[in-house]
Design an enzyme around this catalytic site. Structure first.
Site, PDB file in Angstrom:
ATOM      1  N   GLU A  87       7.791  -0.727  -5.767  1.00 27.84           N
ATOM      2  CA  GLU A  87       7.124   0.092  -6.762  1.00 27.84           C
ATOM      3  C   GLU A  87       8.175   0.635  -7.724  1.00 27.84           C
ATOM      4  O   GLU A  87       9.366   0.564  -7.472  1.00 27.84           O
ATOM      5  CB  GLU A  87       6.369   1.235  -6.077  1.00 27.84           C
ATOM      6  CG  GLU A  87       5.287   0.718  -5.122  1.00 27.84           C
ATOM      7  CD  GLU A  87       4.429   1.818  -4.543  1.00 27.84           C
ATOM      8  OE1 GLU A  87       3.440   2.188  -5.195  1.00 27.84           O
ATOM      9  OE2 GLU A  87       4.760   2.295  -3.438  1.00 27.84           O
ATOM     10  N   CYS A 107      10.117  10.061   2.787  1.00 32.62           N
ATOM     11  CA  CYS A 107      10.338   8.799   3.513  1.00 32.62           C
ATOM     12  C   CYS A 107      11.786   8.347   3.399  1.00 32.62           C
ATOM     13  O   CYS A 107      12.359   7.824   4.353  1.00 32.62           O
ATOM     14  CB  CYS A 107       9.411   7.711   2.961  1.00 32.62           C
ATOM     15  SG  CYS A 107       7.658   8.053   3.146  1.00 32.62           S
ATOM     16  N   ASN A 116       2.998  13.901   1.227  1.00 32.57           N
ATOM     17  CA  ASN A 116       4.285  14.545   0.921  1.00 32.57           C
ATOM     18  C   ASN A 116       4.586  14.606  -0.577  1.00 32.57           C
ATOM     19  O   ASN A 116       5.190  15.549  -1.061  1.00 32.57           O
ATOM     20  CB  ASN A 116       5.426  13.862   1.672  1.00 32.57           C
ATOM     21  CG  ASN A 116       5.593  12.400   1.295  1.00 32.57           C
ATOM     22  OD1 ASN A 116       4.620  11.703   0.974  1.00 32.57           O
ATOM     23  ND2 ASN A 116       6.821  11.919   1.349  1.00 32.57           N
ATOM     24  N   GLU A 167       4.772   0.987   1.661  1.00 34.79           N
ATOM     25  CA  GLU A 167       5.959   1.828   1.645  1.00 34.79           C
ATOM     26  C   GLU A 167       5.830   2.767   2.826  1.00 34.79           C
ATOM     27  O   GLU A 167       5.036   3.702   2.809  1.00 34.79           O
ATOM     28  CB  GLU A 167       6.059   2.588   0.325  1.00 34.79           C
ATOM     29  CG  GLU A 167       7.453   3.118   0.040  1.00 34.79           C
ATOM     30  CD  GLU A 167       7.619   4.569   0.407  1.00 34.79           C
ATOM     31  OE1 GLU A 167       8.179   4.823   1.508  1.00 34.79           O
ATOM     32  OE2 GLU A 167       7.198   5.432  -0.360  1.00 34.79           O
TER      33      GLU A 167
END
Length: 497
Positions: free
Chosen positions: A478, A301, A169, A267
């Site tokens: 992150e 996400c 994505n 993640e």
């Protein structure tokens, strides 16, 4: 639009491809053909047609890439001064900016997103390398006071070879998000981009090599998750795995890494709420909620895929939101519509199945709810921006990640109920809060179980702010200085004097 962009877009629509696209692995500083000799097609979601092909990697290619990274770690990269690492990363940031238009156009073709969105991703990637370039020579330990007879200090070391499994994505910016801090910390890396979007990671490796990164420090191999990704995360020479993707695959990655006691950053998915209270700035909140779910065709996400709204403004808010959603245009990403294509036919089918099932059981589809095509060509993989109203807390549209331009609306009768609804899924990636009352906002931010909370602006923050999830959304962070933590290990040294 720049002349470079005009020329590249003209070339693509005239020929159906672009010249000089990478088609092989990048291992040990050079382009390498796959051991199997096989290739994978990569598709333009805006047309549904293949426009390039890349190497179909397997375990043999993985072994070569990891061996190159391990050798570079032990023989080359660990000897490079931190200030020189910083300079290389800064040159990489400059290289990304120099090649920004080509990178954005390739990302647009590979992923389906709009050209403006792809340009934003390229800017973000450049900023990531710039940010971590500034941190590379500032990773320092602590002095520990044990008394006059001892000297004790900590020293930060790179963990070693790192593996990066890149999602489809945000392929370019996510590759940079993990790679930049890994290189800043002194690690070497092997990247495996998603088979749907392999090109930008290969272009990034080339830019890094041109910036002076030694051979073997950054390696990119392409292929499927089963044939290339699985042997990469299971390789015993890999010291850390950074994975972005689905919960199911993340669990498998964690299991494979556990066999070698390899650390992981995960993640994963999200079902993030946008909590809209009655005292919000209605017009601003409508616009923000709109783009919180429909940016990148909802393939984010951390998208605000649930709207939790107080009952007193529910009707007006949803009506305004539906009117705005109906105004959004679909189209090929290079034509820069409001919303680009869904990245794969498989994902389009998944989104469509969720909405079709909802229609069959009588869910109120306020707007959208169907597939679409590029209006000029009649081609491509598209889904209309969709709003599904008044869903119960256990509805599968509320509990499961759809990963598309589909908003699930839930109604709350109080702030307290809104909080309960916000926390009532197995995910905990992000949340948005809309209110003029800062006390309500900060209390909700305190009590919502999510890795990041946005107040009166969805996706607020940037490269400097840590990003990651709770619960099934994963663990580890992150971006920001916290993003360096996964790639460093602390060694304590104590001497009696």
């Amino acid at each position: 639009m720049s002349r470079v962009a005009e020329a590249l877009i003209g070339e693509y629509f005239a020929s159906g491809t672009l010249a000089q696209l990478p088609s092989r692995h990048f291992i040990n500083g050079q382009w390498c053909s796959p051991a199997s000799g096989r290739q994978l097609e990569t598709f333009d979601p805006g047309t549904g047609r293949a426009f390039a092909a890349v190497a179909a990697g397997d375990a043999e290619d993985v072994e070569l890439a990891v061996a190159a990274a391990d050798k570079a770690m032990n023989e080359t990269w660990r000897k490079v001064l931190p200030v020189e690492r910083s300079r290389i990363l800064q040159r990489a940031a400059e290289g990304i900016r120099t090649n920004a238009e080509r990178l954005a156009i390739v990302e647009c073709l590979d992923n389906g997103k709009t050209l403006d969105e792809a340009r934003g991703d390229v800017r973000s990637a450049a900023r990531l390398f710039e940010y971590y370039a500034g941190a590379a020579d500032k990773l320092q330990g602590d002095s520990i006071p044990l008394g006059p007879d001892y000297v004790s200090f900590t020293h930060l070391e790179p963990v070693g070879v790192t593996a990066h499994i890149i999602p489809w994505n945000y392929p370019f910016s996510t590759a940079a998000r993990g790679l930049a801090p890994a290189l800043a910390a002194g690690c070497t890396a092997v990247l495996k981009p998603a088979e749907q979007t392999p090109l930008s990671a290969l272009l990034l490796a080339e830019i890094l090599h041109q910036a002076g990164l030694p051979a073997g420090v950054c390696n990119v191999l392409t292929g499927t998750g089963a044939e290339a990704g699985a042997p990469l995360v299971a390789n015993p020479k890999v010291c850390h795995v950074t994975f972005t993707g689905s919960v199911g695959t993340g669990s498998l990655v964690m299991q494979a890494a556990a066999r070698n006691i390899t650390s992981v950053t995960l993640e994963l998915g999200g079902k993030s709420p946008a909590v809209v209270l009655a005292d919000c700035d209605l017009e601003a909140a409508v616009e923000d909620v709109l783009w919180g779910i429909f940016s990148n065709a909802g393939q984010i996400c951390s998208a605000g895929s649930r709207l939790i709204i107080e009952r007193s403004i529910h009707g007006e808010f949803v009506e305004r939101l539906a009117l705005r959603a109906a105004q959004l245009t679909l189209g090929h990403g290079l034509k820069n519509p409001h919303i680009g294509a869904i990245t794969s036919l498989e994902q389009l089918n998944k989104i469509s199945a969720y909405v079709d099932e909802a229609k069959k059981r009588g869910v109120n589809v306020v707007v959208g709810g169907a597939r679409g095509v590029d209006p000029q060509s009649g081609e491509g993989w598209f889904f209309q921006p969709t709003v599904l109203d008044n869903l119960g807390p256990m509805d599968r549209l509320v509990q499961e990640e759809i990963f598309g331009p589909v908003l699930a609306v839930q109604v709350a009768d109080s702030v307290e109920e809104a909080l309960l609804l916000a926390n009532a899924t197995p995910f905990g990636l992000a949340a948005g809060i809309y209110t003029r009352d800062i006390t309500k906002a900060l209390r909700l931010a305190r009590d919502i179980d999510a890795g990041q909370v946005y107040i009166n602006e969805y996706f607020a923050g940037g490269v400097e702010t840590p990003f990651g999830g709770n619960k099934l959304s994963g663990f580890g962070r992150e971006k920001g200085l916290e993003g360096l933590g996964s790639y460093c290990r602390s060694k304590s040294v104590t001497a009696r004097i």
